[in-house]
Write an enzyme that holds these catalytic residues in place. Structure first.
Site, PDB file in Angstrom:
ATOM      1  N   GLY A 150      35.009 -10.518   0.741  1.00 12.58           N
ATOM      2  CA  GLY A 150      36.334 -10.695   0.596  1.00 12.58           C
ATOM      3  C   GLY A 150      37.126  -9.509   1.079  1.00 12.58           C
ATOM      4  O   GLY A 150      36.647  -8.498   1.641  1.00 12.58           O
ATOM      5  N   CYS A 151      38.034  -9.901   1.277  1.00 10.85           N
ATOM      6  CA  CYS A 151      38.930  -8.704   1.758  1.00 10.85           C
ATOM      7  C   CYS A 151      39.045  -7.332   0.805  1.00 10.85           C
ATOM      8  O   CYS A 151      38.650  -6.131   1.059  1.00 10.85           O
ATOM      9  CB  CYS A 151      40.494  -9.064   1.706  1.00 10.85           C
ATOM     10  SG  CYS A 151      41.359 -10.098   0.350  1.00 10.85           S
ATOM     11  N   TYR A 152      39.434  -7.458  -0.186  1.00 10.90           N
ATOM     12  CA  TYR A 152      39.250  -6.581  -1.193  1.00 10.90           C
ATOM     13  C   TYR A 152      38.058  -5.901  -1.449  1.00 10.90           C
ATOM     14  O   TYR A 152      37.552  -4.547  -1.554  1.00 10.90           O
ATOM     15  CB  TYR A 152      40.079  -7.069  -3.220  1.00 10.90           C
ATOM     16  CG  TYR A 152      41.289  -7.066  -2.906  1.00 10.90           C
ATOM     17  CD1 TYR A 152      42.131  -6.163  -3.179  1.00 10.90           C
ATOM     18  CD2 TYR A 152      41.511  -8.719  -3.777  1.00 10.90           C
ATOM     19  CE1 TYR A 152      43.746  -6.547  -2.988  1.00 10.90           C
ATOM     20  CE2 TYR A 152      42.559  -8.636  -3.946  1.00 10.90           C
ATOM     21  CZ  TYR A 152      44.226  -7.652  -3.883  1.00 10.90           C
ATOM     22  OH  TYR A 152      44.787  -7.730  -4.153  1.00 10.90           O
ATOM     23  N   SER A 155      37.245  -3.424   1.832  1.00 14.29           N
ATOM     24  CA  SER A 155      37.972  -2.657   1.344  1.00 14.29           C
ATOM     25  C   SER A 155      36.890  -1.119   0.197  1.00 14.29           C
ATOM     26  O   SER A 155      37.615  -0.103   0.574  1.00 14.29           O
ATOM     27  CB  SER A 155      39.603  -2.471   1.047  1.00 14.29           C
ATOM     28  OG  SER A 155      39.201  -2.855  -0.288  1.00 14.29           O
TER      29      SER A 155
END
Lengths: 345, 345, 345, 345
Positions: A150-152, A155
């Protein structure tokens, strides 16, 4: 070596479109087929006029996928729909990179707890590799099915993983305060993404309940060996692309910023897509690119470690990372097709 | 009761302009004089065409202030310039509301440590009242000089103050993650506020070193009686107005969200400008208004308390609060001139 | 004089919400009832949290309107729905200000040609007055039903009307190039208003076919006596509020900018809401306010007249103008409730 | 064929930076030297952190250019400074592509009239070729000095040129209404580009006096053989990149949209960077790319021809076009290094 044939399932969502952007000129890849159930029969470029003269292939239905011989299928589908695809269609003999959330959690029980739906492809789940190259490269190389992060989580995990692994910070009481552009919410319009509501605005959402929480925790645990507890709060930024994540954790001993930076730099030495930087990074420093820029600070006064990381949610946070995984799975140079400089200003 | 005469010193900065917006129709106030050193002799409306036909008074120099009989002077000046004004000119027999940072810290030593400049008005500093009405209303009523709170501190202190006072959270290890629109940086252009750099962008800045940190800590201590330690991280939002602050703290016992919300609602009962809300608030919910919207959540899983608060940095975070303070100092109804609904969408 | 009772039908659309903003503190008005079919039974402030503590009335269904005694009804409905309301319910003995397009064109044939639907309230149409106060104030005073002007037409007609009336420009070959913020498209989300599509973007739409064209033409004809032909091109600005309209026309003789400005200033002398300005106006000069700022330039080299006008589409372009019309219809001071300064920055 | 050595003079402005983005991976080009007077001695990537690990060359002063052997110099300088460079330094034996306005007008008298400064390199002016490849490709091929077109002119001339050349529209009374993102104003901050002023805003500027007017007129004349008169009005869009230009002209006879589109499609047949599209294009359709998307409409009712064209002002409107010119001048494939898909969303 000749090209591989890939299919993009769900090509008109944002991650699907972004795969087209990254793959249509990848010299090891032939985009053999693109699917869309809502736009079957139309040209990709008629849905996305920006692709006129660039990529004009006709969109077909999933039902016709069987007519194509594919080495790799990208599933750019919503969660639930992805595992239904696998359940109903299998993999057509191809490798799979799944951009949904359906195979990111090793535990189907945890999946069911956070996603409030039964997991219907538990057998496949066991074979899946979590596709964060910087952490799990060797496993990805031999994977049949890769769950694209996932994106979150991307990061967050890139920032915290090395610090946990090296025992520099405590694995409890970690605060993750993330801010994402609206493309993270997908291509489908709704009242929460209506322009006049988002413009000039900012808000937190899903406080204490966002589904990326268990993904962050379980991946950090898998990587560092430490049971990790994270309080994750996402916010909606009034921009199109990009995530910035600020984390706050407690060091295990007195440290200094320079030392922490060196630890990170050492860990990511040789990595093409993680840049350890010495000033707090901006989202536009990575816009359109596969980079994660990563900053760390030790706050002497309060004895806390702060990290700030930025990615483009559609690239390193989704489709770029998927291409990076593909490159690994097919023994291409890992940066092939991804040497795109950020678009600044 | 008849009108009071006020002067706005530094009327062409953003907080000065906002004072004009709020005061030009305040029926208890006559804006007797507005000053600007860089635009002396010009009409206010020639600098701000939005004020054509609304407020056209000519800007004069500080040097000419002595010619006006004033009940109240708003100092809408940068820090350092404000205390120089007081040092050089005194108060002209008027009460003072200072919107700079010069008189917010009770300790001149602390001021000198964070602002890296000597404090040159230590005598006046002793008499100053910190102008957060919800906390210090009775002192403000009789103050000669009010230090108007900073924007970040206002959004933070209103959230944390009651929780600390009631002993609900620990006063150490508090994380404050704030996000502010660009008008918080003032009206003067520089490369960091150049439109193409900020647009579509987002970044953290002044990590571990922002000057609002001691203001937050010392005010919370003054109000709650507890020595408070806060790690404050500001971020720059690509919008014009508004601040959202997310805080993370550790409760002193097992709590629940409902109870916390009730504690806050009880504390702010009767307050006109703090709204305790039950869904996470958005910045545009308060745009252009003097409201602070405040949300609290207890995260059972990680045993943390999260607050989210929003204000318009130029209103409750600056000039609106200044007007609120004025209303208190002159025994006007506290909401006079401030019953402005938020501008949504 | 005592208050009048008003109802707002369709209170949860953007023009309805804006009516609440402008009317809830209007000291001559009592908002007796607000309707919403999709949110019946909910509090207005639960749909719009920005109105917490400000306006918390419960939304009722149109079906219940008959239970209220109203002096004035604002119809904040889509076109077609407005005339159905009038057809089905009549006016409940109240005066009507209709914010839809249904009664703006005097000719039902023209309506049917541009709106592709039969006009079903032709009798009422005959009695309607077009509610542009600066042009038709005396008729508005005695009107039973006022058709509130469109946003694009308001910005265009205020610029061109006086020039045509005074025979300064030709009534053929007029180019109108307009740019509007997204709130002009209403509160309902769709793919064209999805944040990631609009952000950083700009486009023209409805080229040669926008329905405000006949409204502009027929109003200019009614006012100036000259059959007017306008080529109108709207564009979508990536902002929430505001319209800027640039017009290009051919003068009837050699002119100069100063003379044109004086003609406009003379025409609008005494008007509270039209400001003739001497530098090209910006949209934010009028944000949140009922002003129209108007600039005119004579281009000697090409012998053309250019006008630039700005309004807030939701205020002077909709609900503010509706309140202005109400003030006229009920003999209130025309600016009552509308002396709101623009929100800048 | 081996690589050519190029220098970028003024590499830290926006067009200079964009040249680095496009050239650092161009396989026929070696960026031998980059200059900056204000950042001499610093690494390019320390000014632009987005270039960390990508392009880290040290910036040198113009004074040191003589130490490099260059085949081509890009002058990414402000007007006036460019001709001073040529005047003072000559061309170092290299070909020149000048991105300033100094050599775009053939007539030095016209230059002096619009730019209010003497032209000091009149000899060089005579040899210059205007670098719009679609119109002047064969001349560009043999040019020593190419004047790279302005951003507004590129978007305008590509739309109007073929229509004028084919005698489809009149060459008088043309209205050009352009809207540009803020990067068109350059990298230097000033009060007009201060974020809070531009955000949510929109305005026209330089009405009747913008310096791109003579460039548009003289180029259209040179290409079509018809003395052309254009009224050009630029507007400032609150976005970072992109121009949309709407033109209005009078056809020489009754036409239809389909025929006009075919004329344009025929004219641009084989061109790699002009796409004639059948729905009005959006700025983001070309973001980050070298495309110009072009739409044409014949308005039967008012007998006018409308064109809408979009470019990225920093790519096709500046540095991308410069690279295209370079490719032509050095006999590279014209699209080398420019096959970058637009970044959407």
């Amino acid at each position: 070596m000749s090209e591989i044939n890939v299919g993009i399932v769900g090509a008109t969502g944002y991650t699907g479109t972004e795969l087209v952007r990254l793959l249509h000129r990848h010299h090891k890849v032939n985009i053999e087929v693109v699917t869309s159930e809502s736009n079957t029969g139309q040209k990709f470029s008629s849905i996305f006029p920006s692709y006129t003269d660039i990529f004009e292939k006709e969109l077909v239905s999933i039902k016709d996928l069987k007519n194509y011989k594919l080495d790799l299928i990208f599933l750019a589908l919503p969660h639930k729909v992805s595992m239904e695809f696998i359940k109903n269609h299998g993999t057509f003999g191809a490798k799979i990179i799944d951009l949904s959330a359906d195979f990111r959690l090793k535990s189907s029980a945890e999946y069911e707890q956070w996603y409030h739906t039964p997991h219907i492809a538990k057998n496949e789940l066991k074979k899946v590799v979590y596709g964060l190259p910087e952490f799990f490269r060797s496993k990805i190389r031999n994977a049949k099915i890769v769950a694209n992060p996932g994106c979150y989580p991307t990061s967050t995990i890139l920032a915290l993983g090395p610090l946990l692994k090296k025992d520099l910070i405590k694995s409890k009481g970690i605060v993750v305060d993330s801010k994402s552009g609206v493309s993270g919410a997908g291509a489908k319009a709704n009242s929460k993404t209506h322009f006049p509501e988002v413009f000039g605005n900012f808000n937190a959402y899903a406080i204490g309940s966002h589904r990326h929480t268990p993904e962050i925790q379980s991946t950090l645990k898998e990587f560092s060996g430490k049971k990790t507890e994270v309080l994750f709060t996402p916010h909606l930024l009034p921009i199109d692309r990009g995530i910035l994540t600020t984390t706050y954790s407690t060091p295990n001993k007195v440290l200094d910023s320079e030392l922490l930076r060196e630890e990170l730099a050492h860990f990511y030495d040789g990595e093409k897509f993680v840049r350890v930087v010495d000033t707090p990074p901006s989202i536009k420093n990575v816009r359109g690119s596969n980079y994660c820029d990563l900053f760390v600070h030790y706050d002497e006064r309060t004895h806390k470690v702060i990290t700030v990381s930025v990615i483009d949610n559609l690239v390193k946070g989704a489709s770029g990372q998927a291409v990076q995984n593909m490159n690994i799975m097919f023994n291409f140079l890992e940066s092939t097709g991804l040497k795109i400089p950020p678009l600044f200003p």
